[in-house]
Scaffold this active site. Sequence first.
Site, PDB file in Angstrom:
ATOM      1  N   GLY A  53       0.791  -1.233   0.000  1.00  0.00           N
ATOM      2  CA  GLY A  53       0.000   0.000   0.000  1.00  0.00           C
ATOM      3  C   GLY A  53       0.822   1.282   0.000  1.00  0.00           C
ATOM      4  O   GLY A  53       0.281   2.370  -0.179  1.00  0.00           O
ATOM      5  N   THR A 110     -26.289  18.275   3.638  1.00  0.00           N
ATOM      6  CA  THR A 110     -26.523  19.720   3.744  1.00  0.00           C
ATOM      7  C   THR A 110     -27.406  20.213   2.594  1.00  0.00           C
ATOM      8  O   THR A 110     -28.364  20.969   2.808  1.00  0.00           O
ATOM      9  CB  THR A 110     -25.160  20.468   3.712  1.00  0.00           C
ATOM     10  OG1 THR A 110     -24.362  19.981   4.795  1.00  0.00           O
ATOM     11  CG2 THR A 110     -25.336  21.964   3.823  1.00  0.00           C
ATOM     12  N   ARG A 126     -24.429  21.682  13.916  1.00  0.00           N
ATOM     13  CA  ARG A 126     -23.915  20.305  13.825  1.00  0.00           C
ATOM     14  C   ARG A 126     -23.629  19.766  15.220  1.00  0.00           C
ATOM     15  O   ARG A 126     -23.004  20.440  16.028  1.00  0.00           O
ATOM     16  CB  ARG A 126     -22.639  20.286  12.981  1.00  0.00           C
ATOM     17  CG  ARG A 126     -22.139  18.874  12.670  1.00  0.00           C
ATOM     18  CD  ARG A 126     -20.861  18.882  11.855  1.00  0.00           C
ATOM     19  NE  ARG A 126     -21.031  19.407  10.513  1.00  0.00           N
ATOM     20  CZ  ARG A 126     -21.402  18.693   9.458  1.00  0.00           C
ATOM     21  NH1 ARG A 126     -21.645  17.402   9.595  1.00  0.00           N
ATOM     22  NH2 ARG A 126     -21.514  19.241   8.264  1.00  0.00           N
ATOM     23  N   LYS A 166     -27.362  26.509  10.126  1.00  0.00           N
ATOM     24  CA  LYS A 166     -27.087  25.060  10.275  1.00  0.00           C
ATOM     25  C   LYS A 166     -26.364  24.815  11.595  1.00  0.00           C
ATOM     26  O   LYS A 166     -25.437  25.552  11.936  1.00  0.00           O
ATOM     27  CB  LYS A 166     -26.232  24.591   9.107  1.00  0.00           C
ATOM     28  CG  LYS A 166     -25.912  23.102   9.112  1.00  0.00           C
ATOM     29  CD  LYS A 166     -25.273  22.651   7.803  1.00  0.00           C
ATOM     30  CE  LYS A 166     -23.771  22.687   7.844  1.00  0.00           C
ATOM     31  NZ  LYS A 166     -23.135  22.098   6.662  1.00  0.00           N
ATOM     32  N   GLN A 187     -10.928  20.300   9.728  1.00  0.00           N
ATOM     33  CA  GLN A 187     -10.481  20.202  11.134  1.00  0.00           C
ATOM     34  C   GLN A 187      -9.471  21.329  11.334  1.00  0.00           C
ATOM     35  O   GLN A 187      -8.264  21.122  11.436  1.00  0.00           O
ATOM     36  CB  GLN A 187      -9.854  18.824  11.402  1.00  0.00           C
ATOM     37  CG  GLN A 187      -9.417  18.607  12.857  1.00  0.00           C
ATOM     38  CD  GLN A 187     -10.569  18.446  13.847  1.00  0.00           C
ATOM     39  OE1 GLN A 187     -11.668  18.052  13.479  1.00  0.00           O
ATOM     40  NE2 GLN A 187     -10.349  18.770  15.108  1.00  0.00           N
ATOM     41  N   ASP A 221     -25.361  27.723   5.144  1.00  0.00           N
ATOM     42  CA  ASP A 221     -25.200  28.140   6.541  1.00  0.00           C
ATOM     43  C   ASP A 221     -24.622  29.552   6.563  1.00  0.00           C
ATOM     44  O   ASP A 221     -24.127  30.051   5.554  1.00  0.00           O
ATOM     45  CB  ASP A 221     -24.348  27.159   7.356  1.00  0.00           C
ATOM     46  CG  ASP A 221     -22.958  26.966   6.775  1.00  0.00           C
ATOM     47  OD1 ASP A 221     -22.178  27.928   6.807  1.00  0.00           O
ATOM     48  OD2 ASP A 221     -22.660  25.857   6.296  1.00  0.00           O
ATOM     49  N   HIS A 257     -11.988  25.748   3.355  1.00  0.00           N
ATOM     50  CA  HIS A 257     -13.179  25.871   4.182  1.00  0.00           C
ATOM     51  C   HIS A 257     -13.183  27.160   5.019  1.00  0.00           C
ATOM     52  O   HIS A 257     -14.184  27.873   5.067  1.00  0.00           O
ATOM     53  CB  HIS A 257     -13.302  24.640   5.069  1.00  0.00           C
ATOM     54  CG  HIS A 257     -14.563  24.635   5.858  1.00  0.00           C
ATOM     55  ND1 HIS A 257     -15.799  24.650   5.253  1.00  0.00           N
ATOM     56  CD2 HIS A 257     -14.774  24.652   7.191  1.00  0.00           C
ATOM     57  CE1 HIS A 257     -16.725  24.661   6.198  1.00  0.00           C
ATOM     58  NE2 HIS A 257     -16.131  24.665   7.374  1.00  0.00           N
TER      59      HIS A 257
HETATM   60  C1  R5P Z   1     -19.438  22.500   6.028  1.00  0.00           C
HETATM   61  O1  R5P Z   1     -19.658  23.457   6.733  1.00  0.00           O
HETATM   62  C2  R5P Z   1     -19.196  22.611   4.557  1.00  0.00           C
HETATM   63  O2  R5P Z   1     -19.228  23.920   4.113  1.00  0.00           O
HETATM   64  C3  R5P Z   1     -20.225  21.802   3.758  1.00  0.00           C
HETATM   65  O3  R5P Z   1     -21.498  22.359   3.921  1.00  0.00           O
HETATM   66  C4  R5P Z   1     -20.240  20.382   4.237  1.00  0.00           C
HETATM   67  O4  R5P Z   1     -18.939  19.871   4.295  1.00  0.00           O
HETATM   68  C5  R5P Z   1     -21.075  19.533   3.302  1.00  0.00           C
HETATM   69  O5  R5P Z   1     -21.075  18.227   3.795  1.00  0.00           O
HETATM   70  P1  R5P Z   1     -22.267  17.226   3.483  1.00  0.00           P
HETATM   71  O6  R5P Z   1     -22.430  17.198   1.987  1.00  0.00           O
HETATM   72  O7  R5P Z   1     -21.781  15.939   4.051  1.00  0.00           O
HETATM   73  O8  R5P Z   1     -23.478  17.730   4.164  1.00  0.00           O
END
Ligand code: R5P
Length: 294
Positions: free
Chosen positions: A35, A224, A191, A189, A94, A166, A127
Amino acid sequence: MKIVLGPASVELGEKIAELVSSDTVRVAHKAFPDGESYVRLKSPVQNEHVVIVQTTSAPQDSRLMQLAFLAGASKRNGACKVTAVVPYLSYARQDKIFLEGEGVSIETVACMLKAAGVDDLLTVNIHAENVLKKFPFPAKTLSAIPLLADYFVGKGYGKAFALAPDKGAMHIAEQAQSVLGGGAGHLFKKRDRYTGQTTQIAEGLDVNGKTVIVFDDIISTGGTIMGAAKILRNLGATRIFTACVHPVLIGDAEKRILNSGVKEIVGTDSVPHHVSKVSLAPLIAKALKAQESG
Ligand code: R5P
């Protein structure tokens, strides 16, 4: 400048090389039976500014190792500078400590790349941009949102409403709105950090009778976007589209999103996929040219 075609982004690398009029360096690569990753530069890079184009979508860990090994090989073979172009930079979500005992994965990734030989880095719609300030080398993020919005203008949806799923992504909806001109807004949103479950709500959003495009940086499981689509249908939106920079789209996410009432999913070639209808090449080429002349 020479463009090293990372195994994960050969096509994108070739397009960039053409736009910046640079030679390409092909890469021999394989996985050993156990691997482990192997890479070899197939042409010289002595005294060159090497630009490695390599996205790090799944399988993230082996693609990150390939990138690190390519940086190391470039330096070993005499490159004077190594720029990593990493359209999708994995582990960027992260970017802080959410629960006790965690680390900041993206900072560790950046330190690893620095140790391997990377001198600077270019990514696309990371992000959260502020994490780049903590990288041990200059790092910049570009935005592909105007290119995605342009796609919809070309399709005749120039006055569509741009929605962020969000509040933190509102800047994305605003960038899209500056191309589309049909208004912008966001959902809220939340989580659960232990289960990963999200809940979304709309407050004061008027999308009745409108064409709405939900813009996001990443679509992974699609949860999302499906949640947003449900809210938009209930609020009377006539047509729903979605656009993202990084179409990670794991499992049957695409099918589930389309079944939730979304007419089309549009992504970029940050993550090669059949929904990657918009190329990042012009955006990245422009940034590389500006870097060379600056
Ligand atoms: C998170 O805040 C990102 O901006 C995306 O909204 C998120 O990663 C989308 O993930 P998923 O498609 O699993 O909801």
